[in-house]
Design a protein around this motif. Structure first.
Motif, short mmCIF file in Angstrom:
data_model
loop_
_atom_site.label_atom_id
_atom_site.label_comp_id
_atom_site.label_asym_id
_atom_site.label_seq_id
_atom_site.Cartn_x
_atom_site.Cartn_y
_atom_site.Cartn_z
N VAL A 6 0.84 -1.19 0.00
CA VAL A 6 0.00 0.00 0.00
C VAL A 6 0.88 1.25 0.00
N HIS A 7 0.27 2.36 -0.34
CA HIS A 7 0.90 3.67 -0.24
C HIS A 7 0.20 4.39 0.91
N ILE A 8 0.96 4.82 1.92
CA ILE A 8 0.37 5.53 3.05
C ILE A 8 0.14 6.98 2.64
N VAL A 9 -1.12 7.39 2.68
CA VAL A 9 -1.50 8.75 2.30
C VAL A 9 -1.46 9.67 3.52
N ASP A 10 -1.93 9.16 4.66
CA ASP A 10 -1.97 9.93 5.89
C ASP A 10 -1.73 8.98 7.06
N LEU A 17 -4.59 6.36 6.49
CA LEU A 17 -5.31 6.27 5.23
C LEU A 17 -4.31 5.69 4.24
N ALA A 18 -4.67 4.57 3.66
CA ALA A 18 -3.76 3.88 2.74
C ALA A 18 -4.43 3.72 1.39
N ALA A 19 -3.63 3.78 0.34
CA ALA A 19 -4.11 3.53 -1.02
C ALA A 19 -3.66 2.13 -1.43
N LEU A 20 -4.62 1.34 -1.88
CA LEU A 20 -4.36 -0.03 -2.32
C LEU A 20 -4.98 -0.20 -3.70
N ILE A 21 -4.15 -0.36 -4.70
CA ILE A 21 -4.61 -0.41 -6.08
C ILE A 21 -5.12 -1.79 -6.47
N GLU A 22 -4.45 -2.84 -6.04
CA GLU A 22 -4.82 -4.18 -6.50
C GLU A 22 -6.08 -4.70 -5.82
N PRO A 23 -6.80 -5.61 -6.46
CA PRO A 23 -7.99 -6.22 -5.84
C PRO A 23 -7.63 -6.90 -4.52
N HIS A 24 -8.52 -6.81 -3.52
CA HIS A 24 -8.13 -7.31 -2.21
C HIS A 24 -9.23 -8.05 -1.46
N ILE A 44 7.33 0.12 11.60
CA ILE A 44 6.22 0.49 12.48
C ILE A 44 5.11 -0.51 12.22
N LYS A 45 4.60 -1.11 13.28
CA LYS A 45 3.54 -2.11 13.15
C LYS A 45 2.32 -1.60 13.89
N MET A 46 1.23 -1.40 13.14
CA MET A 46 -0.01 -0.90 13.72
C MET A 46 -1.12 -1.91 13.46
N MET A 47 -1.76 -2.37 14.52
CA MET A 47 -2.89 -3.28 14.38
C MET A 47 -4.17 -2.49 14.54
N GLY A 48 -5.14 -2.78 13.67
CA GLY A 48 -6.37 -2.02 13.73
C GLY A 48 -7.49 -2.70 12.96
N THR A 49 -8.49 -1.90 12.68
CA THR A 49 -9.69 -2.36 11.99
C THR A 49 -9.89 -1.50 10.75
N LEU A 50 -10.27 -2.13 9.66
CA LEU A 50 -10.61 -1.38 8.47
C LEU A 50 -11.91 -0.63 8.75
N ALA A 51 -11.81 0.68 8.90
CA ALA A 51 -12.95 1.50 9.31
C ALA A 51 -13.83 1.88 8.12
N HIS A 52 -13.20 2.16 6.99
CA HIS A 52 -13.97 2.54 5.81
C HIS A 52 -13.14 2.32 4.56
N GLN A 53 -13.83 2.27 3.45
CA GLN A 53 -13.18 2.06 2.16
C GLN A 53 -13.92 2.88 1.12
N GLU A 54 -13.19 3.66 0.35
CA GLU A 54 -13.77 4.43 -0.74
C GLU A 54 -12.82 4.34 -1.93
N HIS A 56 -10.09 3.16 -3.98
CA HIS A 56 -8.91 2.38 -3.58
C HIS A 56 -8.29 2.90 -2.28
N TYR A 57 -9.02 3.74 -1.55
CA TYR A 57 -8.53 4.26 -0.27
C TYR A 57 -9.12 3.46 0.88
N LEU A 58 -8.27 3.08 1.81
CA LEU A 58 -8.67 2.31 2.99
C LEU A 58 -8.37 3.11 4.24
N GLY A 59 -9.37 3.31 5.09
CA GLY A 59 -9.17 3.97 6.36
C GLY A 59 -9.01 2.94 7.46
N VAL A 60 -7.89 2.97 8.15
CA VAL A 60 -7.60 2.01 9.20
C VAL A 60 -7.60 2.71 10.55
N GLU A 61 -8.44 2.22 11.46
CA GLU A 61 -8.47 2.74 12.82
C GLU A 61 -7.56 1.88 13.68
#
Length: 87
Positions: A6-10, A17-24, A44-54, A56-61
């Motif tokens: 992924v590409h970390i946007v924020d 907020l991560a950008a993921l281009i490939e099907p997942h 850096i290792k962050m464990m979380g929950t996929l909060a939203h998806q729009e 190819h952008y994934l929001g991880v809490e």
């Protein structure tokens, strides 16, 4: 368990907020782990929950972050903020 590049946007202590281009096949509510390489051998290792998806952008809490990871993240965020200057 699958890994996707992924590409970390924020990035913050609360998540990312991560950008993921490939099907997942990920959906909101899925548990995810972000492994962010910040330099050779340092991660850096962050464990979380996929909060939203729009599109190819994934929001991880983030809900679990170690003290060591917090220190690395704090240093990374400070470095990024120091690189931004006002005009």
């Amino acid at each position: 368990s699958h890994q996707y590049p992924v590409h970390i946007v924020d990035l913050s202590f609360n998540g990312a907020l991560a950008a993921l281009i490939e099907p997942h096949g990920l959906t909101a509510g899925d548990d995810v782990t972000l492994n962010i390489d910040i330099e050779e051998g340092v991660q850096i290792k962050m464990m979380g929950t996929l909060a939203h998806q729009e599109q190819h952008y994934l929001g991880v809490e983030c809900h679990s972050i170690s003290t060591e990871t917090q220190s690395r993240l704090r240093a990374l965020l400070k470095e990024q903020n120091d690189g931004i200057s006002k005009r």
